[in-house]
Design a protein around this motif. Structure first.
Motif, PDB file in Angstrom:
ATOM      1  N   THR A  96       1.678  19.086   8.061  1.00  0.00           N
ATOM      2  CA  THR A  96       0.373  18.548   8.439  1.00  0.00           C
ATOM      3  C   THR A  96      -0.719  19.594   8.273  1.00  0.00           C
ATOM      4  O   THR A  96      -1.815  19.300   7.767  1.00  0.00           O
ATOM      5  N   GLU A  97      -0.441  20.817   8.684  1.00  0.00           N
ATOM      6  CA  GLU A  97      -1.440  21.879   8.584  1.00  0.00           C
ATOM      7  C   GLU A  97      -1.817  22.179   7.133  1.00  0.00           C
ATOM      8  O   GLU A  97      -2.944  22.570   6.856  1.00  0.00           O
ATOM      9  N   GLN A  98      -0.885  21.972   6.216  1.00  0.00           N
ATOM     10  CA  GLN A  98      -1.149  22.240   4.804  1.00  0.00           C
ATOM     11  C   GLN A  98      -2.124  21.235   4.209  1.00  0.00           C
ATOM     12  O   GLN A  98      -2.878  21.547   3.281  1.00  0.00           O
ATOM     13  N   ALA A  99      -2.103  20.002   4.723  1.00  0.00           N
ATOM     14  CA  ALA A  99      -3.030  18.932   4.292  1.00  0.00           C
ATOM     15  C   ALA A  99      -2.965  18.655   2.794  1.00  0.00           C
ATOM     16  O   ALA A  99      -3.974  18.369   2.155  1.00  0.00           O
ATOM     17  N   ALA A 100      -1.768  18.757   2.234  1.00  0.00           N
ATOM     18  CA  ALA A 100      -1.533  18.370   0.834  1.00  0.00           C
ATOM     19  C   ALA A 100      -0.360  17.400   0.833  1.00  0.00           C
ATOM     20  O   ALA A 100       0.757  17.741   0.421  1.00  0.00           O
ATOM     21  N   PRO A 101      -0.587  16.159   1.305  1.00  0.00           N
ATOM     22  CA  PRO A 101       0.515  15.259   1.623  1.00  0.00           C
ATOM     23  C   PRO A 101       1.081  14.451   0.473  1.00  0.00           C
ATOM     24  O   PRO A 101       2.065  13.732   0.644  1.00  0.00           O
ATOM     25  N   GLY A 102       0.483  14.544  -0.712  1.00  0.00           N
ATOM     26  CA  GLY A 102       0.885  13.626  -1.768  1.00  0.00           C
ATOM     27  C   GLY A 102       0.275  12.259  -1.508  1.00  0.00           C
ATOM     28  O   GLY A 102      -0.312  12.008  -0.456  1.00  0.00           O
ATOM     29  N   ALA A 103       0.409  11.364  -2.467  1.00  0.00           N
ATOM     30  CA  ALA A 103      -0.302  10.089  -2.396  1.00  0.00           C
ATOM     31  C   ALA A 103       0.623   8.881  -2.445  1.00  0.00           C
ATOM     32  O   ALA A 103       1.544   8.827  -3.252  1.00  0.00           O
ATOM     33  N   TYR A 104       0.320   7.922  -1.574  1.00  0.00           N
ATOM     34  CA  TYR A 104       0.897   6.588  -1.695  1.00  0.00           C
ATOM     35  C   TYR A 104      -0.004   5.781  -2.633  1.00  0.00           C
ATOM     36  O   TYR A 104      -1.237   5.875  -2.566  1.00  0.00           O
ATOM     37  N   LEU A 105       0.639   4.975  -3.476  1.00  0.00           N
ATOM     38  CA  LEU A 105      -0.112   4.176  -4.451  1.00  0.00           C
ATOM     39  C   LEU A 105       0.341   2.720  -4.435  1.00  0.00           C
ATOM     40  O   LEU A 105       1.512   2.433  -4.144  1.00  0.00           O
ATOM     41  N   ARG A 106      -0.579   1.827  -4.748  1.00  0.00           N
ATOM     42  CA  ARG A 106      -0.254   0.421  -4.926  1.00  0.00           C
ATOM     43  C   ARG A 106      -0.145   0.138  -6.426  1.00  0.00           C
ATOM     44  O   ARG A 106      -0.699   0.866  -7.253  1.00  0.00           O
ATOM     45  N   VAL A 107       0.561  -0.934  -6.756  1.00  0.00           N
ATOM     46  CA  VAL A 107       0.731  -1.316  -8.156  1.00  0.00           C
ATOM     47  C   VAL A 107      -0.344  -2.326  -8.533  1.00  0.00           C
ATOM     48  O   VAL A 107      -0.422  -3.415  -7.954  1.00  0.00           O
ATOM     49  N   VAL A 108      -1.171  -1.970  -9.513  1.00  0.00           N
ATOM     50  CA  VAL A 108      -2.215  -2.865 -10.007  1.00  0.00           C
ATOM     51  C   VAL A 108      -1.690  -3.681 -11.184  1.00  0.00           C
ATOM     52  O   VAL A 108      -1.886  -4.893 -11.247  1.00  0.00           O
ATOM     53  N   GLU A 109      -1.027  -2.993 -12.104  1.00  0.00           N
ATOM     54  CA  GLU A 109      -0.397  -3.656 -13.244  1.00  0.00           C
ATOM     55  C   GLU A 109       1.011  -3.098 -13.396  1.00  0.00           C
ATOM     56  O   GLU A 109       1.187  -1.878 -13.470  1.00  0.00           O
TER      57      GLU A 109
ATOM     58  N   HIS B 128       0.803  -1.216   0.000  1.00  0.00           N
ATOM     59  CA  HIS B 128       0.000   0.000   0.000  1.00  0.00           C
ATOM     60  C   HIS B 128       0.847   1.282   0.000  1.00  0.00           C
ATOM     61  O   HIS B 128       0.285   2.382  -0.034  1.00  0.00           O
ATOM     62  N   GLN B 129       2.161   1.124   0.034  1.00  0.00           N
ATOM     63  CA  GLN B 129       3.069   2.261  -0.083  1.00  0.00           C
ATOM     64  C   GLN B 129       4.163   1.942  -1.101  1.00  0.00           C
ATOM     65  O   GLN B 129       5.327   2.257  -0.899  1.00  0.00           O
ATOM     66  N   ALA B 130       3.762   1.331  -2.188  1.00  0.00           N
ATOM     67  CA  ALA B 130       4.729   0.895  -3.192  1.00  0.00           C
ATOM     68  C   ALA B 130       5.369   2.070  -3.916  1.00  0.00           C
ATOM     69  O   ALA B 130       6.553   2.043  -4.263  1.00  0.00           O
ATOM     70  N   VAL B 131       4.564   3.118  -4.144  1.00  0.00           N
ATOM     71  CA  VAL B 131       5.012   4.288  -4.901  1.00  0.00           C
ATOM     72  C   VAL B 131       4.477   5.532  -4.209  1.00  0.00           C
ATOM     73  O   VAL B 131       3.333   5.539  -3.731  1.00  0.00           O
ATOM     74  N   TYR B 132       5.302   6.587  -4.151  1.00  0.00           N
ATOM     75  CA  TYR B 132       4.857   7.855  -3.562  1.00  0.00           C
ATOM     76  C   TYR B 132       4.919   8.944  -4.618  1.00  0.00           C
ATOM     77  O   TYR B 132       5.947   9.123  -5.280  1.00  0.00           O
ATOM     78  N   ALA B 133       3.810   9.662  -4.774  1.00  0.00           N
ATOM     79  CA  ALA B 133       3.721  10.727  -5.776  1.00  0.00           C
ATOM     80  C   ALA B 133       3.472  12.074  -5.112  1.00  0.00           C
ATOM     81  O   ALA B 133       2.729  12.166  -4.118  1.00  0.00           O
ATOM     82  N   PHE B 134       4.098  13.109  -5.677  1.00  0.00           N
ATOM     83  CA  PHE B 134       3.894  14.466  -5.167  1.00  0.00           C
ATOM     84  C   PHE B 134       3.870  15.423  -6.357  1.00  0.00           C
ATOM     85  O   PHE B 134       4.615  15.252  -7.329  1.00  0.00           O
ATOM     86  N   ALA B 135       3.009  16.420  -6.282  1.00  0.00           N
ATOM     87  CA  ALA B 135       2.828  17.354  -7.396  1.00  0.00           C
ATOM     88  C   ALA B 135       3.920  18.422  -7.418  1.00  0.00           C
ATOM     89  O   ALA B 135       4.245  19.010  -6.386  1.00  0.00           O
ATOM     90  N   ARG B 136       4.465  18.689  -8.603  1.00  0.00           N
ATOM     91  CA  ARG B 136       5.439  19.761  -8.760  1.00  0.00           C
ATOM     92  C   ARG B 136       4.834  21.105  -8.358  1.00  0.00           C
ATOM     93  O   ARG B 136       5.515  21.961  -7.791  1.00  0.00           O
ATOM     94  N   GLU B 137       3.546  21.272  -8.614  1.00  0.00           N
ATOM     95  CA  GLU B 137       2.878  22.514  -8.237  1.00  0.00           C
ATOM     96  C   GLU B 137       2.936  22.739  -6.726  1.00  0.00           C
ATOM     97  O   GLU B 137       3.088  23.888  -6.265  1.00  0.00           O
ATOM     98  N   ASP B 138       2.828  21.657  -5.950  1.00  0.00           N
ATOM     99  CA  ASP B 138       2.902  21.793  -4.491  1.00  0.00           C
ATOM    100  C   ASP B 138       4.335  22.036  -4.039  1.00  0.00           C
ATOM    101  O   ASP B 138       4.575  22.775  -3.065  1.00  0.00           O
ATOM    102  N   LEU B 139       5.297  21.430  -4.727  1.00  0.00           N
ATOM    103  CA  LEU B 139       6.701  21.748  -4.433  1.00  0.00           C
ATOM    104  C   LEU B 139       6.986  23.220  -4.709  1.00  0.00           C
ATOM    105  O   LEU B 139       7.690  23.880  -3.937  1.00  0.00           O
TER     106      LEU B 139
END
Length: 231
Positions: free
Chosen positions: A146-159, A65-76
């Motif tokens: 934490t206060e920003q509440a824009a944490p990015g997403a952990y993703l699982r691999v489906v394929e 459930h934490q195979a990949v972590y994604a974060f938006a360049r816009e948030d960076l």
């Protein structure tokens, strides 16, 4: 929507990790060429989903459930303006730095196709830790993040599939519920009263978040029952 940068980390010594060997793989750096992505524990992979990416503290990181972590360049970019410093792709320990994707606005259970073959499913938001704070060197970072509440997403691999920087990202499925990554993150951190509502996504939500929500509801129920008994 596209994959702006593909980032992997090597083990580095850090005083800010609880991992027994004192090393962390949080310092991700962009790589050129394609990288194979598959479910952890398959294709000879370790705890993470990306070939060649180090996941050192397997108690709190990696796994299905934490195979990949994604974060938006816009948030960076927003954090660059707030902190007054440059943040390279991978600065937050993300494997995928995206462009044009509302990562924290993605819904739990949402599926993305990256490139031609890889399919990922959103599982939860990222909870900040002292290793993250130590890596950035920002005082009070865990609280600020934490206060920003824009944490990015952990993703699982489906394929599984191989991806590279520049690949397109396509949303294949978006569930019909309210539980975004940001919503789920707020529920497990600063707004616990939201916890019962995240269970609508229980089938695709990371198990730890489901456990937290159900424990909260059980305690609330016990409290209510105790109040009725006293009345």
């Amino acid at each position: 929507m596209k994959l702006l940068s593909l980032n992997v980390g090597r083990p580095v010594v850090s005083e800010h990790t609880d991992q027994a060997e004192g090393v962390t793989g949080i310092d991700k750096r962009p790589v050129e060429g394609s990288v194979r992505v598959a479910a952890p524990g398959t294709e000879g992979f370790g705890a993470g989903g990306l070939e060649g990416d180090a996941v050192c503290d397997t108690r709190h990181h990696g796994g299905e459930h934490q195979a990949v972590y994604a974060f938006a360049r816009e948030d960076l970019d927003a954090w660059e303006r707030t902190l007054g410093r440059t943040l390279h792709n991978g600065s937050f320990g993300e494997n995928l730095t995206t462009e044009g994707v509302d990562v924290s606005g993605a819904k739990i259970g949402e599926r993305w196709r990256v490139g031609s073959d890889l399919v990922l499913e959103v599982a939860s938001g990222r909870i900040p830790c002292r290793t993250f704070q130590g890596h950035l060197g920002e005082k009070g970072w865990v609280k600020r993040f934490t206060e920003q509440a824009a944490p990015g997403a952990y993703l699982r691999v489906v394929e599984p599939g191989a991806i590279r920087a520049g690949d397109t990202i396509e949303i294949l499925h978006r569930p019909d519920h309210e539980v975004t990554v940001s919503f789920q993150f707020r529920a497990v951190t600063t707004e616990r009263d939201l916890l019962p509502r995240i269970l609508v996504a229980a089938d695709t939500l990371a198990p730890e978040a489901v456990r937290v929500a159900r424990t909260y509801m059980a305690k609330q129920g016990s409290g209510a029952e105790a109040g009725e008994a006293r009345g």
